[in-house]
Design a protein around this motif. Structure first.
Motif, PDB file in Angstrom:
ATOM      1  N   VAL A  15       0.852  -1.195   0.000  1.00  0.00           N
ATOM      2  CA  VAL A  15       0.000   0.000   0.000  1.00  0.00           C
ATOM      3  C   VAL A  15       0.884   1.240   0.000  1.00  0.00           C
ATOM      4  CG1 VAL A  15      -2.008  -1.051   1.131  1.00  0.00           C
ATOM      5  CG2 VAL A  15      -0.169  -0.115   2.532  1.00  0.00           C
ATOM      6  N   ASP A  16       0.356   2.307  -0.551  1.00  0.00           N
ATOM      7  CA  ASP A  16       1.078   3.566  -0.621  1.00  0.00           C
ATOM      8  C   ASP A  16       0.347   4.554   0.284  1.00  0.00           C
ATOM      9  OD1 ASP A  16       3.045   5.228  -1.437  1.00  0.00           O
ATOM     10  OD2 ASP A  16       2.092   5.799  -3.319  1.00  0.00           O
ATOM     11  N   VAL A  17       0.852   4.715   1.507  1.00  0.00           N
ATOM     12  CA  VAL A  17       0.125   5.512   2.499  1.00  0.00           C
ATOM     13  C   VAL A  17       1.085   6.338   3.340  1.00  0.00           C
ATOM     14  CG1 VAL A  17      -1.834   3.907   2.727  1.00  0.00           C
ATOM     15  CG2 VAL A  17       0.182   3.605   4.175  1.00  0.00           C
ATOM     16  N   ASP A  18       0.529   7.327   4.046  1.00  0.00           N
ATOM     17  CA  ASP A  18       1.298   8.047   5.067  1.00  0.00           C
ATOM     18  C   ASP A  18       1.650   7.040   6.164  1.00  0.00           C
ATOM     19  OD1 ASP A  18       1.953   9.464   7.417  1.00  0.00           O
ATOM     20  OD2 ASP A  18       0.856  11.222   6.709  1.00  0.00           O
ATOM     21  N   PRO A  19       2.932   6.944   6.554  1.00  0.00           N
ATOM     22  CA  PRO A  19       3.330   5.948   7.561  1.00  0.00           C
ATOM     23  C   PRO A  19       2.625   6.099   8.907  1.00  0.00           C
ATOM     24  CG  PRO A  19       5.259   6.951   6.523  1.00  0.00           C
ATOM     25  CD  PRO A  19       4.060   7.705   6.038  1.00  0.00           C
ATOM     26  N   SER A  20       2.104   7.289   9.176  1.00  0.00           N
ATOM     27  CA  SER A  20       1.434   7.487  10.467  1.00  0.00           C
ATOM     28  C   SER A  20      -0.044   7.082  10.427  1.00  0.00           C
ATOM     29  CB  SER A  20       1.549   8.947  10.905  1.00  0.00           C
ATOM     30  OG  SER A  20       0.837   9.775  10.012  1.00  0.00           O
ATOM     31  N   THR A  21      -0.510   6.607   9.284  1.00  0.00           N
ATOM     32  CA  THR A  21      -1.920   6.213   9.171  1.00  0.00           C
ATOM     33  C   THR A  21      -2.220   5.062  10.125  1.00  0.00           C
ATOM     34  OG1 THR A  21      -1.808   6.755   6.825  1.00  0.00           O
ATOM     35  CG2 THR A  21      -3.696   5.447   7.540  1.00  0.00           C
ATOM     36  N   PRO A  22      -3.331   5.128  10.842  1.00  0.00           N
ATOM     37  CA  PRO A  22      -3.697   3.981  11.684  1.00  0.00           C
ATOM     38  C   PRO A  22      -3.918   2.730  10.828  1.00  0.00           C
ATOM     39  CG  PRO A  22      -4.959   5.912  12.318  1.00  0.00           C
ATOM     40  CD  PRO A  22      -4.244   6.265  11.047  1.00  0.00           C
ATOM     41  N   LEU A  23      -3.424   1.604  11.338  1.00  0.00           N
ATOM     42  CA  LEU A  23      -3.605   0.335  10.632  1.00  0.00           C
ATOM     43  C   LEU A  23      -5.069   0.098  10.275  1.00  0.00           C
ATOM     44  CD1 LEU A  23      -2.634  -2.467   9.677  1.00  0.00           C
ATOM     45  CD2 LEU A  23      -2.824  -3.225  12.062  1.00  0.00           C
ATOM     46  N   LEU A  24      -5.971   0.482  11.172  1.00  0.00           N
ATOM     47  CA  LEU A  24      -7.405   0.276  10.919  1.00  0.00           C
ATOM     48  C   LEU A  24      -7.841   0.901   9.604  1.00  0.00           C
ATOM     49  CD1 LEU A  24     -10.264  -0.601  11.833  1.00  0.00           C
ATOM     50  CD2 LEU A  24     -10.428   1.595  13.032  1.00  0.00           C
ATOM     51  N   TYR A  25      -7.387   2.117   9.345  1.00  0.00           N
ATOM     52  CA  TYR A  25      -7.805   2.798   8.115  1.00  0.00           C
ATOM     53  C   TYR A  25      -7.295   2.057   6.891  1.00  0.00           C
ATOM     54  CZ  TYR A  25      -8.660   6.865  11.167  1.00  0.00           C
ATOM     55  OH  TYR A  25      -9.088   7.715  12.162  1.00  0.00           O
ATOM     56  N   VAL A  26      -6.061   1.554   6.975  1.00  0.00           N
ATOM     57  CA  VAL A  26      -5.490   0.849   5.824  1.00  0.00           C
ATOM     58  C   VAL A  26      -6.250  -0.451   5.575  1.00  0.00           C
ATOM     59  CG1 VAL A  26      -3.404  -0.243   4.913  1.00  0.00           C
ATOM     60  CG2 VAL A  26      -3.238   1.888   6.219  1.00  0.00           C
ATOM     61  N   LEU A  27      -6.556  -1.173   6.648  1.00  0.00           N
ATOM     62  CA  LEU A  27      -7.292  -2.430   6.489  1.00  0.00           C
ATOM     63  C   LEU A  27      -8.656  -2.174   5.846  1.00  0.00           C
ATOM     64  CD1 LEU A  27      -6.495  -4.135   9.921  1.00  0.00           C
ATOM     65  CD2 LEU A  27      -5.554  -4.745   7.676  1.00  0.00           C
ATOM     66  N   ARG A  28      -9.355  -1.180   6.352  1.00  0.00           N
ATOM     67  CA  ARG A  28     -10.713  -0.931   5.858  1.00  0.00           C
ATOM     68  C   ARG A  28     -10.721  -0.231   4.497  1.00  0.00           C
ATOM     69  NH1 ARG A  28     -15.092  -1.482   9.094  1.00  0.00           N
ATOM     70  NH2 ARG A  28     -16.157   0.090   7.851  1.00  0.00           N
ATOM     71  N   ASP A  29      -9.905   0.818   4.366  1.00  0.00           N
ATOM     72  CA  ASP A  29     -10.030   1.679   3.185  1.00  0.00           C
ATOM     73  C   ASP A  29      -9.186   1.205   2.013  1.00  0.00           C
ATOM     74  OD1 ASP A  29     -11.634   3.162   4.827  1.00  0.00           O
ATOM     75  OD2 ASP A  29     -10.108   4.673   5.281  1.00  0.00           O
ATOM     76  N   ASP A  30      -8.029   0.611   2.302  1.00  0.00           N
ATOM     77  CA  ASP A  30      -7.144   0.185   1.205  1.00  0.00           C
ATOM     78  C   ASP A  30      -7.302  -1.298   0.897  1.00  0.00           C
ATOM     79  OD1 ASP A  30      -5.125   2.612   0.644  1.00  0.00           O
ATOM     80  OD2 ASP A  30      -5.553   2.533   2.773  1.00  0.00           O
ATOM     81  N   LEU A  31      -7.528  -2.114   1.910  1.00  0.00           N
ATOM     82  CA  LEU A  31      -7.603  -3.558   1.684  1.00  0.00           C
ATOM     83  C   LEU A  31      -9.035  -4.089   1.726  1.00  0.00           C
ATOM     84  CD1 LEU A  31      -4.470  -4.770   3.699  1.00  0.00           C
ATOM     85  CD2 LEU A  31      -4.634  -3.933   1.354  1.00  0.00           C
ATOM     86  N   ASP A  32      -9.990  -3.209   1.984  1.00  0.00           N
ATOM     87  CA  ASP A  32     -11.403  -3.585   1.936  1.00  0.00           C
ATOM     88  C   ASP A  32     -11.751  -4.696   2.924  1.00  0.00           C
ATOM     89  OD1 ASP A  32     -13.762  -2.770   0.812  1.00  0.00           O
ATOM     90  OD2 ASP A  32     -13.763  -4.318  -0.745  1.00  0.00           O
ATOM     91  N   LEU A  33     -11.089  -4.685   4.067  1.00  0.00           N
ATOM     92  CA  LEU A  33     -11.392  -5.649   5.124  1.00  0.00           C
ATOM     93  C   LEU A  33     -12.223  -4.934   6.187  1.00  0.00           C
ATOM     94  CD1 LEU A  33      -7.877  -7.317   5.320  1.00  0.00           C
ATOM     95  CD2 LEU A  33      -9.981  -8.389   4.497  1.00  0.00           C
ATOM     96  N   HIS A  34     -13.484  -5.266   6.273  1.00  0.00           N
ATOM     97  CA  HIS A  34     -14.396  -4.521   7.135  1.00  0.00           C
ATOM     98  C   HIS A  34     -14.752  -5.255   8.421  1.00  0.00           C
ATOM     99  CE1 HIS A  34     -15.709  -2.015   3.400  1.00  0.00           C
ATOM    100  NE2 HIS A  34     -14.485  -1.767   3.810  1.00  0.00           N
ATOM    101  N   GLY A  35     -14.019  -6.356   8.725  1.00  0.00           N
ATOM    102  CA  GLY A  35     -14.188  -6.997  10.033  1.00  0.00           C
ATOM    103  C   GLY A  35     -13.859  -6.027  11.148  1.00  0.00           C
ATOM    104  N   PRO A  36     -12.658  -5.457  11.150  1.00  0.00           N
ATOM    105  CA  PRO A  36     -12.339  -4.458  12.181  1.00  0.00           C
ATOM    106  C   PRO A  36     -13.167  -3.192  11.990  1.00  0.00           C
ATOM    107  CG  PRO A  36     -10.496  -4.727  10.627  1.00  0.00           C
ATOM    108  CD  PRO A  36     -11.513  -5.770  10.282  1.00  0.00           C
ATOM    109  N   ARG A  37     -13.745  -2.706  13.091  1.00  0.00           N
ATOM    110  CA  ARG A  37     -14.651  -1.551  13.039  1.00  0.00           C
ATOM    111  C   ARG A  37     -14.028  -0.332  13.699  1.00  0.00           C
ATOM    112  NH1 ARG A  37     -20.045  -3.268  12.522  1.00  0.00           N
ATOM    113  NH2 ARG A  37     -20.022  -5.159  11.274  1.00  0.00           N
ATOM    114  N   PHE A  38     -14.485   0.832  13.266  1.00  0.00           N
ATOM    115  CA  PHE A  38     -14.111   2.076  13.949  1.00  0.00           C
ATOM    116  C   PHE A  38     -15.159   2.351  15.024  1.00  0.00           C
ATOM    117  CE2 PHE A  38     -14.019   6.481  14.922  1.00  0.00           C
ATOM    118  CZ  PHE A  38     -12.686   6.847  14.852  1.00  0.00           C
TER     119      PHE A  38
END
Ligand code: FES
Ligand code: FES
Length: 164
Positions: A15-38
């Motif tokens: 993934v190409d992201v800001d390194p400070s991005t929370p893992l949750l955002y990357v999982l949900r927004d970049d990898l389309d994994l919606h098991g983990p919730r905000f």
């Protein structure tokens, strides 16, 4: 932005992201994994839980750049070979969820508990689950489901504590 490689549920992703991005955002927004919730976004409710190195980790407060080469397991990765994990099956059998919002965290925290302690007492279950919050108050059914999953995972074992 930085290119970051993540191992999630047995697959490798770049993934190409800001390194400070929370893992949750990357999982949900970049990898389309919606098991983990905000839920709270503050590391306090557990809705965003994933498993890293055998531990329950709150992905809303985990910077993606700090994961490194560690394998990440999300709710989507619990089932294996087309079969639900015993924790997932117990959740269905005990009809645990109400609104369902917290249940990702409940199931993954329960899995980590049972991996560390296959026959937890009721007190140990309550202690392990105490920081995983449920606004629908499913706590008693969570406890019952964990005991059911424990029996399924170690059929010869009896739970050490049944104090209710
Ligand atoms: S959303 Fe991460 S702990 Fe609440
Ligand atoms: S089932 Fe609704 S918050 Fe837990």
């Amino acid at each position: 932005m930085s290119k970051i490689t993540l191992k999630v549920n047995g697959a490798t992703h770049s993934v190409d992201v800001d390194p400070s991005t929370p893992l949750l955002y990357v999982l949900r927004d970049d990898l389309d994994l919606h098991g983990p919730r905000f839920g709270c976004g503050l590391g306090q409710c557990g809705a965003c839980t994933v498993i890293i190195r055998g531990e329950a980790v709150r992905s809303c407060v985990k910077r993606v750049s700090t994961v490194g080469a560690a394998e990440i397991t999300t709710l989507e990765g619990l089932a294996a070979n087309g079969k639900l994990h015993p924790v997932q099956q117990a959740w269905i059998d005990e009809q645990v969820p109400q609104c369902g919002f917290c249940q990702n965290g409940q199931m993954l925290t329960a899995k980590v508990l049972l991996d560390h302690n296959p026959t937890p007492t009721d007190a140990e279950i309550r202690d392990a689950m105490a920081r995983t919050l449920c606004r629908c108050m499913t706590y008693y059914r969570v406890q019952t489901a964990i005991k059911r999953a424990a029996k399924a995972m170690t059929p010869s074992a009896t739970n050490a504590g049944e104090e209710g």
